[in-house]
Design a protein around this motif. Structure first.
Motif, PDB file in Angstrom:
ATOM      1  N   PHE A  98       5.009   8.859  -4.606  1.00 45.07           N
ATOM      2  CA  PHE A  98       3.701   8.759  -3.973  1.00 45.07           C
ATOM      3  C   PHE A  98       2.611   9.427  -4.808  1.00 45.07           C
ATOM      4  N   CYS A 127       1.874   7.498  -7.952  1.00 48.41           N
ATOM      5  CA  CYS A 127       1.088   6.298  -7.632  1.00 48.41           C
ATOM      6  C   CYS A 127      -0.384   6.650  -7.462  1.00 48.41           C
ATOM      7  N   ASP A 184      -3.520   5.132  -9.573  1.00 47.52           N
ATOM      8  CA  ASP A 184      -4.711   4.561  -8.937  1.00 47.52           C
ATOM      9  C   ASP A 184      -5.988   5.223  -9.458  1.00 47.52           C
ATOM     10  N   CYS A 238       3.086  -0.733 -14.028  1.00 47.60           N
ATOM     11  CA  CYS A 238       3.256  -0.634 -12.570  1.00 47.60           C
ATOM     12  C   CYS A 238       4.313  -1.613 -12.084  1.00 47.60           C
ATOM     13  N   SER A 279       7.196   0.090 -10.073  1.00 48.35           N
ATOM     14  CA  SER A 279       6.573   0.165  -8.754  1.00 48.35           C
ATOM     15  C   SER A 279       7.582   0.567  -7.673  1.00 48.35           C
ATOM     16  N   ASN A 335       7.320  -0.406  -4.575  1.00 54.31           N
ATOM     17  CA  ASN A 335       7.470  -1.545  -3.663  1.00 54.31           C
ATOM     18  C   ASN A 335       6.509  -2.659  -4.052  1.00 54.31           C
ATOM     19  N   ASP A 371       4.281  -4.326  -2.230  1.00 57.55           N
ATOM     20  CA  ASP A 371       2.917  -4.221  -1.698  1.00 57.55           C
ATOM     21  C   ASP A 371       2.039  -3.406  -2.636  1.00 57.55           C
ATOM     22  N   TRP A 372       2.574  -2.296  -3.148  1.00 55.52           N
ATOM     23  CA  TRP A 372       1.780  -1.470  -4.062  1.00 55.52           C
ATOM     24  C   TRP A 372       1.534  -2.220  -5.365  1.00 55.52           C
ATOM     25  N   SER A 373       2.530  -2.954  -5.832  1.00 53.07           N
ATOM     26  CA  SER A 373       2.355  -3.749  -7.052  1.00 53.07           C
ATOM     27  C   SER A 373       1.220  -4.747  -6.874  1.00 53.07           C
ATOM     28  N   SER A 390      -1.229  -4.705  -4.860  1.00 53.45           N
ATOM     29  CA  SER A 390      -2.549  -4.097  -4.676  1.00 53.45           C
ATOM     30  C   SER A 390      -3.286  -3.998  -5.999  1.00 53.45           C
ATOM     31  N   HIS A 391      -2.534  -3.966  -7.113  1.00 56.17           N
ATOM     32  CA  HIS A 391      -3.135  -3.982  -8.442  1.00 56.17           C
ATOM     33  C   HIS A 391      -3.143  -5.391  -9.038  1.00 56.17           C
TER      34      HIS A 391
END
Length: 248
Positions: free
Chosen positions: A83, A86, A90, A126, A130, A132, A134-136, A138-139
């Protein structure tokens, strides 16, 4: 030092914020070089090389370089970003975005391309690490936008440096292919032609073609020859591109 001396009111009073316009300036003084970006509540000041904030996370030039360093180590299994890491990624994305738009506004196109390349490489990192999907994504959803900035800057750099407009058009075609590959990867090819960034790149390309009276580029001629099965013509065009160092 009084509280009044610590405020930046004097700077802001003499430098208005304009909505919808990237208001930036490049300052050089006694060997010090920074970029300042005027925002609605003040300003951002960024370094012109390395990380925009001048920091060296994990004793590396950037989070990207830190990840690349970890990738060279003999790890038992592929690592996943946690976390806090990440959040660091960001933060770096945001910093390079702010500096990239400043370089573009300042017409420092080569430096804008460099920052775009950093961002694209960080996006690739990323995907590899990554935590997950969803986080991938998001970029990843911003990848076409970064490619758009990179492509626009490359084309404008070609023209500003006095190179022929055909090379600028070829840079735009290469950028369009990168965006098309993105849509193909996520199996949403049908959305490509409706992408506003794609339409803007096509408009820039056709404007350059009309303004500099450029016909079809060698690469466009080659693609057409292959599509129409004119293989002898395709071979000649491929040889000509190789002589120019552009063939793949």
């Amino acid at each position: 030092m009084s509280d009044e001396d610590l405020t930046i009111d004097r700077i802001l009073d003499n430098w208005n914020f304009n909505t919808g316009v990237v208001t930036t300036r490049h300052l050089k003084h006694e060997g010090r070089e920074v970029i300042q970006l005027r925002i609605d509540m003040g300003l951002l000041q960024m370094e012109t090389s390395g990380r925009p904030d001048g920091q060296t996370p994990h004793d590396c030039q950037s989070i990207l370089h830190w990840i690349q360093t970890l990738e060279t180590e003999d790890l038992n299994e592929p690592f996943r970003l946690d976390f806090n890491q990440c959040m660091e990624v960001d933060r770096e994305f945001a910093q390079f975005y702010h500096r990239r738009i400043c370089w573009m506004q300042l017409k420092e196109f080569a430096r804008a391309v460099g920052d775009a390349d950093h961002t694209l490489a960080l996006m690739d990192a990323c995907l590899r690490h990554s935590p997950n999907q969803d986080w991938s994504y998001s970029h990843e959803q911003h990848r076409p936008f970064v490619i758009f900035h990179r492509t626009q800057s490359l084309a404008l750099q070609r023209v500003s440096e006095g190179e022929n407009a055909e090379m600028a058009i070829e840079e735009i075609n290469a950028g369009l292919k990168m965006i098309a590959d993105f849509y193909d990867t996520y199996e949403i090819e049908e959305d490509f032609n409706d992408d506003e960034l794609v339409k803007r790149l096509v408009d820039i390309r056709e404007d350059l073609r009309n303004r500099f009276e450029v016909g079809k580029t060698l690469e466009e001629q080659l693609a057409e020859a292959v599509e129409t099965e004119q293989f002898e013509l395709a071979a000649r065009l491929r040889d000509e591109l190789k002589n120019r160092g552009r063939a793949t």
